[in-house]
Design a protein around this motif. Structure first.
Motif, PDB file in Angstrom:
ATOM      1  N   LYS A 119       0.870  -1.171   0.000  1.00  0.00           N
ATOM      2  CA  LYS A 119       0.000   0.000   0.000  1.00  0.00           C
ATOM      3  C   LYS A 119       0.911   1.227   0.000  1.00  0.00           C
ATOM      4  O   LYS A 119       1.744   1.390   0.885  1.00  0.00           O
ATOM      5  N   CYS A 120       0.746   2.091  -1.009  1.00  0.00           N
ATOM      6  CA  CYS A 120       1.744   3.140  -1.238  1.00  0.00           C
ATOM      7  C   CYS A 120       1.342   4.522  -0.745  1.00  0.00           C
ATOM      8  O   CYS A 120       2.142   5.463  -0.813  1.00  0.00           O
ATOM      9  N   GLY A 121       0.108   4.692  -0.278  1.00  0.00           N
ATOM     10  CA  GLY A 121      -0.300   6.005   0.191  1.00  0.00           C
ATOM     11  C   GLY A 121      -1.148   6.765  -0.802  1.00  0.00           C
ATOM     12  O   GLY A 121      -1.577   7.890  -0.534  1.00  0.00           O
ATOM     13  N   VAL A 122      -1.380   6.198  -1.967  1.00  0.00           N
ATOM     14  CA  VAL A 122      -2.259   6.795  -2.974  1.00  0.00           C
ATOM     15  C   VAL A 122      -3.600   6.084  -2.871  1.00  0.00           C
ATOM     16  O   VAL A 122      -3.718   4.916  -3.270  1.00  0.00           O
ATOM     17  N   ALA A 123      -4.582   6.765  -2.285  1.00  0.00           N
ATOM     18  CA  ALA A 123      -5.879   6.140  -1.999  1.00  0.00           C
ATOM     19  C   ALA A 123      -5.613   4.856  -1.210  1.00  0.00           C
ATOM     20  O   ALA A 123      -4.823   4.838  -0.285  1.00  0.00           O
ATOM     21  N   GLU A 124      -6.229   3.772  -1.609  1.00  0.00           N
ATOM     22  CA  GLU A 124      -5.964   2.476  -0.961  1.00  0.00           C
ATOM     23  C   GLU A 124      -5.283   1.535  -1.945  1.00  0.00           C
ATOM     24  O   GLU A 124      -5.364   0.308  -1.810  1.00  0.00           O
ATOM     25  N   LEU A 125      -4.606   2.113  -2.922  1.00  0.00           N
ATOM     26  CA  LEU A 125      -4.008   1.322  -3.994  1.00  0.00           C
ATOM     27  C   LEU A 125      -2.660   0.747  -3.602  1.00  0.00           C
ATOM     28  O   LEU A 125      -1.924   1.311  -2.781  1.00  0.00           O
ATOM     29  N   THR A 126      -2.345  -0.387  -4.211  1.00  0.00           N
ATOM     30  CA  THR A 126      -0.978  -0.891  -4.105  1.00  0.00           C
ATOM     31  C   THR A 126      -0.107  -0.045  -5.028  1.00  0.00           C
ATOM     32  O   THR A 126      -0.615   0.712  -5.868  1.00  0.00           O
ATOM     33  N   LEU A 127       1.189  -0.199  -4.890  1.00  0.00           N
ATOM     34  CA  LEU A 127       2.084   0.598  -5.727  1.00  0.00           C
ATOM     35  C   LEU A 127       1.859   0.314  -7.205  1.00  0.00           C
ATOM     36  O   LEU A 127       1.799   1.239  -8.027  1.00  0.00           O
ATOM     37  N   LYS A 128       1.709  -0.963  -7.557  1.00  0.00           N
ATOM     38  CA  LYS A 128       1.504  -1.299  -8.962  1.00  0.00           C
ATOM     39  C   LYS A 128       0.195  -0.705  -9.482  1.00  0.00           C
ATOM     40  O   LYS A 128       0.141  -0.164 -10.590  1.00  0.00           O
ATOM     41  N   GLU A 129      -0.855  -0.781  -8.685  1.00  0.00           N
ATOM     42  CA  GLU A 129      -2.144  -0.220  -9.095  1.00  0.00           C
ATOM     43  C   GLU A 129      -2.050   1.292  -9.280  1.00  0.00           C
ATOM     44  O   GLU A 129      -2.633   1.862 -10.210  1.00  0.00           O
ATOM     45  N   ALA A 130      -1.316   1.947  -8.389  1.00  0.00           N
ATOM     46  CA  ALA A 130      -1.174   3.404  -8.470  1.00  0.00           C
ATOM     47  C   ALA A 130      -0.410   3.812  -9.720  1.00  0.00           C
ATOM     48  O   ALA A 130      -0.797   4.750 -10.424  1.00  0.00           O
ATOM     49  N   VAL A 131       0.674   3.101 -10.013  1.00  0.00           N
ATOM     50  CA  VAL A 131       1.470   3.421 -11.196  1.00  0.00           C
ATOM     51  C   VAL A 131       0.668   3.125 -12.462  1.00  0.00           C
ATOM     52  O   VAL A 131       0.691   3.905 -13.424  1.00  0.00           O
ATOM     53  N   GLU A 132      -0.060   2.019 -12.479  1.00  0.00           N
ATOM     54  CA  GLU A 132      -0.876   1.687 -13.652  1.00  0.00           C
ATOM     55  C   GLU A 132      -1.954   2.742 -13.881  1.00  0.00           C
ATOM     56  O   GLU A 132      -2.218   3.131 -15.024  1.00  0.00           O
ATOM     57  N   ALA A 133      -2.575   3.216 -12.804  1.00  0.00           N
ATOM     58  CA  ALA A 133      -3.604   4.251 -12.921  1.00  0.00           C
ATOM     59  C   ALA A 133      -2.997   5.547 -13.454  1.00  0.00           C
ATOM     60  O   ALA A 133      -3.598   6.241 -14.278  1.00  0.00           O
ATOM     61  N   TRP A 134      -1.802   5.839 -12.986  1.00  0.00           N
ATOM     62  CA  TRP A 134      -1.101   7.050 -13.437  1.00  0.00           C
ATOM     63  C   TRP A 134      -0.761   6.945 -14.924  1.00  0.00           C
ATOM     64  O   TRP A 134      -0.937   7.890 -15.688  1.00  0.00           O
ATOM     65  N   VAL A 135      -0.311   5.789 -15.341  1.00  0.00           N
ATOM     66  CA  VAL A 135       0.030   5.564 -16.751  1.00  0.00           C
ATOM     67  C   VAL A 135      -1.214   5.671 -17.622  1.00  0.00           C
ATOM     68  O   VAL A 135      -1.194   6.285 -18.696  1.00  0.00           O
ATOM     69  N   LYS A 136      -2.322   5.083 -17.181  1.00  0.00           N
ATOM     70  CA  LYS A 136      -3.565   5.137 -17.954  1.00  0.00           C
ATOM     71  C   LYS A 136      -4.078   6.563 -18.103  1.00  0.00           C
ATOM     72  O   LYS A 136      -4.784   6.890 -19.064  1.00  0.00           O
ATOM     73  N   ALA A 137      -3.717   7.412 -17.129  1.00  0.00           N
ATOM     74  CA  ALA A 137      -4.132   8.818 -17.191  1.00  0.00           C
ATOM     75  C   ALA A 137      -3.220   9.633 -18.099  1.00  0.00           C
ATOM     76  O   ALA A 137      -3.395  10.845 -18.243  1.00  0.00           O
ATOM     77  N   GLY A 138      -2.244   8.958 -18.727  1.00  0.00           N
ATOM     78  CA  GLY A 138      -1.356   9.650 -19.664  1.00  0.00           C
ATOM     79  C   GLY A 138       0.026   9.948 -19.120  1.00  0.00           C
ATOM     80  O   GLY A 138       0.785  10.711 -19.717  1.00  0.00           O
ATOM     81  N   GLY A 139       0.365   9.341 -17.981  1.00  0.00           N
ATOM     82  CA  GLY A 139       1.666   9.609 -17.376  1.00  0.00           C
ATOM     83  C   GLY A 139       2.837   9.131 -18.223  1.00  0.00           C
ATOM     84  O   GLY A 139       2.815   8.020 -18.754  1.00  0.00           O
ATOM     85  N   VAL A 140       3.839   9.983 -18.371  1.00  0.00           N
ATOM     86  CA  VAL A 140       5.080   9.638 -19.064  1.00  0.00           C
ATOM     87  C   VAL A 140       6.249  10.099 -18.199  1.00  0.00           C
ATOM     88  O   VAL A 140       6.080  10.941 -17.313  1.00  0.00           O
TER      89      VAL A 140
END
Length: 403
Positions: free
Chosen positions: A357-378
């Motif tokens: 759990k990384c501190g971004v909502a209740e997401l795991t680190l992988k979930e948080a990074v994947e969500a960030w990438v899907k939002a257009g993160g580069v």
């Protein structure tokens, strides 16, 4: 091309060749931009010739004339002669630009003419950026000014006295800067001290000591560098009959300046906490200045947290996640998208553990990074190494991968 060549000669401290390139540019009938003049100032400043640097600052673009031939006045069967009456000027009037002002301030400070540097900064205040000082990209002049105060005790008083001695510029708009100038001067020196900390061989202990001293002076009420708590006209303007519109404009500028000042001081305080690896101080800054934090300042906070994790000062992932969540909450409150630099520090704080759990909502680190990438993160892997390695290791596809 000309600007790049002049800049190269400036870096090599070769003003003579920089002058020759400038001459070629003018002979080619091309205009010299403010950036060109700034590099010429830098070239002569680096060589210790402030007089020559100053000439370029005050120089107006040479008048370029174009000969327009008059076909009605033939010289012979195949040529025509220029008609003097039709010579035209092609260059508009030229005035020193923001980068030229900054270069000239640096030239004076770099060559031990500190008092003149402060006068140049004072006179060019509105041009350099004034209350919007943080927007100036090239702030090397701040480091050259700050260098003079590293080994000087009671730097805060010296800075206030230097600004006062620098004088002021006439004009109603200057009334704001007359009262807030010392505070901004202190903030500029702090900015310069942070730049000096990146230099090799610098006396870090001395720089940090000056930084703490000046920061304290900036924050204490009614000190030599404190920012006024209320708008106040200086005596010069009290006797004038200023219109209501002018007064409102000055009050607005004061309020904007106060906000910008608080934002910059919060950033400097957080940077100091990072340099000292002081997690408690970073938390204090986050809590005390939440209204004045920018995403860049939050990145510094998360970097302190990540450094503490890697140094073993934080051993429980739950604690790291809680501290990260505080920073993320600030970013969400500001209402901006998470930057790659933010995600990079979150990955570090989570020890690159995909299931943590990384501190971004209740997401795991992988979930948080994947969500960030899907939002257009580069990201740039050189600048965000931890994030880049995590994405590659966990086979997370960027949107750009399918392009």
């Amino acid at each position: 091309m000309y600007a790049a060549l002049i800049k190269a000669h400036a870096i090599l401290k070769n003003p003579a060749d920089a002058d020759l390139i400038y001459r070629d540019l003018r002979l080619a009938g091309l205009p010299a931009t403010g950036e060109v003049y700034a590099q010429l100032i830098n070239a002569h400043s680096a060589a210790g010739n402030v007089t020559a640097a100053s000439r370029y600052f005050h120089k107006r673009q040479d008048v370029v004339t174009t000969n327009i031939t008059n076909s009605a006045v033939p010289n012979d069967a195949s040529t025509t002669t220029p008609n003097p009456a039709l010579l035209i000027q092609t260059d508009p009037p030229f005035h020193p630009t923001k980068v030229m002002h900054a270069a000239m301030v640096r030239a004076y400070a770099h060559n031990a003419e500190l008092a003149t540097a402060w006068r140049a900064l004072s006179s060019g205040w509105s041009q350099i950026g004034g209350l919007r000082f943080p927007t100036l990209r090239n702030r090397d002049f701040a480091a050259d000014i700050a260098r003079h105060y590293v080994a000087q005790p009671s730097s805060a008083s010296a800075i206030a006295e230097a600004w006062k001695a620098a004088g002021t510029v006439k004009g109603a708009g200057r009334a704001v800067n007359d009262t807030t100038g010392p505070a901004w001067a202190g903030a500029i020196v702090c900015e310069g001290l942070l730049i000096l900390l990146k230099e090799e061989g610098v006396d870090r202990a001395a720089v940090l000591a000056r930084l703490e001293e000046i920061l304290q002076a900036l924050r204490e009420p009614d000190g030599p560098l404190s920012f006024p708590t209320k708008f106040k006209l200086i005596e010069t303007y009290k006797e004038r009959q200023l219109s209501a519109e002018t007064l409102e404009r000055l009050k607005y500028k004061f309020a904007q300046g106060q906000k910008s000042f608080n934002v910059q001081i919060a950033h400097v305080r957080m940077h100091l906490a990072l340099e000292k690896a002081d997690l408690a101080a970073a938390q204090t800054v986050l809590e005390e200045t939440v209204k004045n934090l920018t995403p860049s300042t939050v990145v510094l906070y998360l970097r302190v947290v990540a450094d503490a994790v890697e140094a073993g000062k934080i051993t429980k992932q739950e604690e790291a996640a809680m501290l990260v969540a505080k920073g993320v909450a600030v970013v969400q409150k500001v209402g901006v998208e998470a930057r790659a630099s933010l995600m990079n520090e979150i990955v570090r704080a989570s020890k690159s553990d995909a299931t943590a759990k990384c501190g971004v909502a209740e997401l795991t680190l992988k979930e948080a990074v994947e969500a960030w990438v899907k939002a257009g993160g580069v990201f740039n892997k050189d600048m965000n190494a931890a994030l880049g390695d995590f994405v590659e290791k966990n086979d997370i596809k960027l949107l750009t991968d399918s392009v």
